[in-house]
Design an enzyme around this catalytic site. Structure first.
Site, PDB file in Angstrom:
ATOM      1  N   ASP A 138       0.810  -1.207   0.000  1.00  0.00           N
ATOM      2  CA  ASP A 138       0.000   0.000   0.000  1.00  0.00           C
ATOM      3  C   ASP A 138       0.851   1.269   0.000  1.00  0.00           C
ATOM      4  O   ASP A 138       2.009   1.257   0.443  1.00  0.00           O
ATOM      5  CB  ASP A 138      -0.925   0.010   1.215  1.00  0.00           C
ATOM      6  CG  ASP A 138      -1.896  -1.156   1.227  1.00  0.00           C
ATOM      7  OD1 ASP A 138      -2.250  -1.626   0.134  1.00  0.00           O
ATOM      8  OD2 ASP A 138      -2.276  -1.599   2.331  1.00  0.00           O
ATOM      9  N   LYS A 139       0.260   2.349  -0.441  1.00  0.00           N
ATOM     10  CA  LYS A 139       0.937   3.647  -0.532  1.00  0.00           C
ATOM     11  C   LYS A 139       1.642   4.011   0.774  1.00  0.00           C
ATOM     12  O   LYS A 139       2.807   4.421   0.775  1.00  0.00           O
ATOM     13  CB  LYS A 139      -0.083   4.721  -0.901  1.00  0.00           C
ATOM     14  CG  LYS A 139       0.401   6.160  -0.808  1.00  0.00           C
ATOM     15  CD  LYS A 139      -0.698   7.124  -1.239  1.00  0.00           C
ATOM     16  CE  LYS A 139      -0.295   8.577  -1.010  1.00  0.00           C
ATOM     17  NZ  LYS A 139      -0.428   8.964   0.415  1.00  0.00           N
TER      18      LYS A 139
END
Length: 303
Positions: A138-139
């Site tokens: 994830d970011k």
């Protein structure tokens, strides 16, 4: 556009067409061969065929290689934290806040933009927007990712993920004090029917297994190591919330009152896999980012 002609030989008799084609070029994979066949770029004796066609001696195979699809993703020079690189695979430590691959409306500043400037030879299996990307984080999760530099390497790395043989260990800070030292969460994950932007534990979801180990406990938080057996979207974040210990700083799955960390305290610190060419096991470790270390010191001081 390039044409390749091939006459089926005695030693190829009875072999599937996609297998035969995958052996004609060193860097061609079975997946690439199937794509060429399904898209109508392959004829056998002048007629289109199917990937499972059984070859006969003397068959005339004509392969028309289409011009490469133009890639709209911009190559951007970045100071990437490369842990390992050779002709087949690259291991990079992604910082918190960086998106892995471009998406409509977000075409710059991603890891893929940086990878394209760093090297021109990335696997094309996942399409023009995700060249070389075998798996993602994830970011706002930091840590190690493996990137495929050709299709053969990509297929072998993906197969290891399917076989659950890739080592992926994460460090996380979660709300609450976990009473036991070890645990395994085996709960299927799918889209949240109430919020399509979220994942959740659902009966008809895909199998998801997370093993965890408590490393330290603080006044209101626990420091844990999570090892993935499967790799579902947001798996650790969803699983830890499911058992009542959501990740600190997580704006999507954490409690309304959580730490202001610009995203969850989660770091992919250990990555291990069998090299797709040498077949040797390789393992890499990335230290916790500075903000994470500082947070641990703060929690220890408050204990």
């Amino acid at each position: 556009m390039e044409n390749i002609q091939h006459i089926i030989q005695e030693n190829e008799k009875g072999n599937r067409l996609d297998l035969v084609i995958s052996t004609l070029q060193e860097d061609w994979s079975r997946t690439q061969a199937q794509f060429l066949i399904k898209e109508g770029h392959v004829t056998v004796n002048g007629k289109t065929s199917k990937p499972n066609y059984k070859s006969a001696v003397g068959d005339e195979v004509l392969i028309t290689i289409p011009d490469p699809e133009p890639l709209d993703v911009i190559a951007e020079e970045m100071d990437l934290d490369i842990y390992y690189e050779d002709e087949d695979v690259l291991v990079v430590n992604k910082p918190k806040g960086m998106v892995v691959h471009p998406a409509p409306g977000h075409l710059t500043g991603t890891l893929v933009n940086g990878l394209m400037a760093h090297c021109k030879d990335l696997s094309g299996i996942n399409g023009v927007m995700r060249p070389g990307i075998v798996h993602r984080i994830d970011k706002d999760t930091s840590g190690l990712l493996m990137v495929a530099k050709n299709d053969r390497a990509h297929e072998k790395l993906v197969q290891q993920l399917v076989d659950k043989s890739v080592t992926r260990k994460y460090r996380a800070i979660v709300h609450g004090i976990i009473p036991h030292e070890y645990g395994t969460i085996d709960a299927p994950i799918g889209r949240d029917p109430k919020d399509r932007q979220k994942m959740t534990v659902v009966t008809k979801g895909k199998q998801a297994v997370t093993h965890f180990h408590v490393l330290d406990r603080f006044k209101e938080f626990s420091f844990v190591e999570c090892e993935l057996e499967t790799g579902r979207t947001h798996q650790i974040r969803v699983h830890m919330k499911y058992i009542g210990f959501p990740l600190a700083g997580d704006p999507k799955y954490g409690p309304r009152k959580t730490m202001d960390l610009n995203g969850q305290a989660l770091h992919a610190g250990v990555l291990g896999f069998v090299h797709p060419r040498t077949e040797e096991y390789m393992e890499f470790q990335a230290p916790l980012p500075a903000y994470f270390e500082e947070l641990l010191i703060q929690l220890k001081n408050d204990r």
